[in-house]
Design an enzyme around this catalytic site. Structure first.
Site, PDB file in Angstrom:
ATOM      1  CG  ASN A 193      -0.280   0.057   2.528  1.00 26.88           C
ATOM      2  OD1 ASN A 193       0.903   0.397   2.646  1.00 26.88           O
ATOM      3  ND2 ASN A 193      -1.010  -0.268   3.583  1.00 26.88           N
ATOM      4  CG  MET A 230      -1.657   4.564  -5.057  1.00 24.44           C
ATOM      5  SD  MET A 230      -1.371   5.775  -6.356  1.00 24.44           S
ATOM      6  CE  MET A 230      -2.373   5.082  -7.691  1.00 24.44           C
ATOM      7  CB  ALA A 259      -9.234  -2.113   2.408  1.00 19.39           C
ATOM      8  CG  ASP A 261      -5.706  -8.734   5.373  1.00 16.26           C
ATOM      9  OD1 ASP A 261      -4.535  -8.685   4.976  1.00 16.26           O
ATOM     10  OD2 ASP A 261      -6.022  -8.609   6.569  1.00 16.26           O
TER      11      ASP A 261
END
Length: 312
Positions: A193, A230, A259, A261
């Site tokens: 991320n 992002m 989110a 996972d």
């Protein structure tokens, strides 16, 4: 008849205790929450559960290799994983260490802060890999995270690679010293991320140009493919010289805990089905978007019917 394709998650198993204050506390401050929940967590188990939920309609299997304690939280974790349909033959009950625990705060905007006590997760090692040797040989995709010892992550990646499995690396939490060279050499797909991308490359991907630059850097480090997440600004995927941007799906976010996972579970599921990285990343983005519309960690994982509807 040959067995259906297997997705194997090797990683942490936690129980999450989640409180919901209106805002997250500052250091030294106490805030009141409207309530709390106790549920399944840990990146290894979350990703296995999310894969199993997707697999129900796709003819796939999802298995988990990890450890729980000989305690009530361990019993709860196993029971929850069973309800998702995760194969648990290689989930070991550790007689010496407690089940991992995560203390989570989620505010009204869906932002979160998390403290993890690793417990039995930090004892995962070579013995767990050997107990699950048949699963590693069969795995089409191996999902890895960094909530267990690094030496075990590297050994698991090598085991899967030796049998032709694809290694999917979620570099979370990103170590301050970066990833060791031995792991970079074994990674097929890496999925950081924004904060993890910055830790690994020095680039904070605020737009698709910066994400593309970071993805190229990740591939240069040794990963065959990279997917830079992002959040609400979309996804950049990179497969060798090919790359592209996937715009975010418009959803109403209420809880961002699951989110990442669910994104990785969607990516692994699509890759196990033989999809291209571009299409797999789009499916993964839909899974991540759906996850933020529900509360909880594993419980927020979407069903394939929901994903297909969002993809249109």
């Amino acid at each position: 008849m040959s067995a259906s394709p297997l997705i194997l998650s090797f990683g942490s198993v936690n129980i999450d205790v989640t409180a919901r204050p209106h805002r997250l506390p500052r250091p030294g401050e106490t805030v009141h929450a409207d309530g709390y929940t106790i549920g399944l967590g840990g990146k290894g188990s979350n990703q296995a559960a999310a894969c199993a939920r997707l697999a129900q309609d796709l003819g796939l299997r999802a298995a988990l290799v990890g450890r729980i304690g000989n305690d009530a939280f361990g019993t709860l974790a196993r029971e929850k994983l069973e309800t998702f349909g995760v194969l648990l033959d290689a989930l070991h009950q550790d007689p010496e260490n407690p089940t991992g625990l995560a203390l989570i705060g989620v505010d009204d905007s869906g932002e979160n802060c998390i403290t993890v006590a690793g417990g039995a997760n930090m004892a995962v090692g070579d013995a767990d890999i050997e107990r699950a040797a048949s699963l590693f040989r069969a795995a089409r995709v191996l999902m890895l995270q960094l909530e267990i010892p690094m030496d075990s992550v590297i050994a698991a990646a090598a085991k899967a690679r030796a049998s032709g499995g694809l290694v999917l690396m979620d570099p979370a939490p990103a170590p301050s010293e970066g990833l060791p060279a031995a792991l970079w050499e074994l990674v097929d797909v890496i999925t950081p991320n924004e904060s993890e991308t910055c830790a690994l490359t020095g680039i904070n991907p605020r737009d698709k140009a910066e994400a593309a630059q970071a993805a190229e850097h990740l591939v240069e480090r040794g990963a065959r493919m990279a997917v830079v997440k992002m959040g609400g600004r979309g996804v950049w995927w990179q497969d060798g010289a090919d790359g592209g941007f996937i715009a975010p799906f418009a959803v109403n976010a209420i809880d961002t805990v699951a989110a990442g996972d669910c994104f990785n579970a969607g990516l692994a599921t699509a890759l196990a089905r033989g999809e291209t990285l571009e299409q797999s990343a789009r499916i993964a983005a839909a899974c991540g978007a759906l996850a933020v519309t529900k509360r909880g960690a594993a419980d927020a994982a979407p069903f394939w019917t929901e994903v297909a509807a969002l993809l249109g």
